[in-house]
Design an enzyme around this catalytic site. Sequence first.
Site, mmCIF file in Angstrom:
data_model
loop_
_atom_site.group_PDB
_atom_site.id
_atom_site.type_symbol
_atom_site.label_atom_id
_atom_site.label_comp_id
_atom_site.label_asym_id
_atom_site.label_seq_id
_atom_site.Cartn_x
_atom_site.Cartn_y
_atom_site.Cartn_z
ATOM 1 N N ILE A 167 -5.279 -19.073 38.031
ATOM 2 C CA ILE A 167 -6.151 -20.322 37.800
ATOM 3 C C ILE A 167 -5.334 -21.380 37.509
ATOM 4 C CG2 ILE A 167 -8.195 -21.140 36.887
ATOM 5 C CD1 ILE A 167 -8.564 -18.821 38.604
ATOM 6 N N GLU A 367 -6.219 -20.801 48.581
ATOM 7 C CA GLU A 367 -7.172 -21.561 49.484
ATOM 8 C C GLU A 367 -7.455 -20.949 50.679
ATOM 9 O OE1 GLU A 367 -8.985 -24.119 48.506
ATOM 10 O OE2 GLU A 367 -7.901 -25.298 46.972
#
Length: 390
Positions: A167, A367
């Site tokens: 993250i 992504e």
Amino acid sequence: MAKYEAPDFFDLDSLLTEEERMVRDAVRDWVSDRFMPVVEKAYSEGYFPKDLIPELAELGVLGGNLDYADFPRLGPVAYGLVMQELERGDSGLRSFVSVQGALVMFPIWRYGSDEQKARWLPALHSGEAVGCFGLTEPDHGSDPGGMETKAVRDGDGFVLNGAKMWITNGNMAQVAVVWAKLDGVIHGFVVPTDAPGFTVREQRGKHSLRASVTSELIFQDVRLPASAILPGAKGLGGPLSCLNQARYGIAWGVVGAAMAVYDEVRQYGLTRIQFGKPIASFQLYQAKLVESLTEITKAQLMNLRMGRLKEAGGVTPYHVSMAKRNACHHALEIARTGRDMLGANGVAGEYQTMRHMCNLESVKTYEGTHDIHTLILGRQITGLDAFGAA
Ligand code: TGC
Ligand code: FAD
């Protein structure tokens, strides 16, 4: 370091508005003056230069495209150019801004309550608060629909349990947008990182995106009030709509990294003498420059067209998938080739090409990997789903 000369072979500059050029130039100058002098130290020592956050806020780039309060409301092309210029500096710099704007501010703006917006959007825009976005888990990356992080109802509120991994901004964040299943359906929760039971651990030892903070988030019986849930998001489409925004920025961003590499390698070839001549005079060296500039130009054109479509409300997730997939693939190839063209200097920290090359390995993966965007586009083209195919 030689002055940066941005490649623009098809004079795309003339297709930009004056405002777009001004925004682009302001960020380009800031990256040259303020970021380039510190990036190599940050990268080699493995930290994000946090002291520059107020200056990024001053430039208006943190969620600057959102239609809220007195935000600058950058148009899609201006926003894309900002991403391009930031990633010319380093993918970690663009990542910081992408996550803050597209993955934290965007879901609060799009799906949040008025109270959530008032609490977080101004603070995130001014850089007083930093945010992170928790979708990926240790056992669920490309397949986020399988996530195990779970919220259960508890009186008026919720209790959150689970873990997120990889993250960006985790250890710098005051707030996390966390995606979790509630009664089997994915919902978003706005979670302050100082909530009891919320632990954040930095993932050290990366060989890529070293000037960016990456963390594991662990939730152990984290109690949340009813007001923590994002009221407007239900199902996997919630987080995926945020990814559309961030992937759009990445498509532009990686072209900036490729432009930086191309410029460095071209200038190097003109001054490095071997066999009594500049190496840029050799045909093989020129062929590599030509391939690189051609792919940069094609990606610049695709981005500009995508930006104009977005402005007109006609962009789809499939346009974004193609642009992200194509730009990451070619930017990485350009950086790998560029590293070779610099010879031994290509592995030295004094040159930026290898840093971009290492960063782009992550950007190609996050992504949505290259393969996942292939499958997204393949499904769109054929109507046949190959995600679970043997
Ligand atoms: P699928 O059946 O395709 O879709 C499930 C539901 O979602 C909807 N949907 C979308 N909505 C908005 N935008 C999109 N792009 C969407 N794609 C799909 C879809 O309509 C459906 O809605 P509904 O209402 O019918 O339920 O889902 P699937 O399970 O087949 O999965 C495929 C998918 C799309 C999840 C997969 O292809 C994918 O994209 N995987 C990649 C995961 C990913 O990109 N993770 C990124 C994590 S964040 C991150 O990496 C940040 S790095 C930031 C930085 O540092 O810069
Ligand atoms: P996997 O899904 O395990 O994939 C491994 C390989 O298998 C890949 O090559 C993939 O293409 C391939 N593969 C998977 N499924 C298929 C299939 N169906 N068919 C063919 N091939 C397939 N996540 C967040 O939520 N927030 C963040 O802020 C964030 N920041 C990140 C920062 C960094 C530096 C990195 C490296 C990652 C970050 N991520 C973040 C996670 C990132 O989104 C995931 O790593 C990515 O989605 C891929 O998931 P995975 O690593 O689990 O790979």
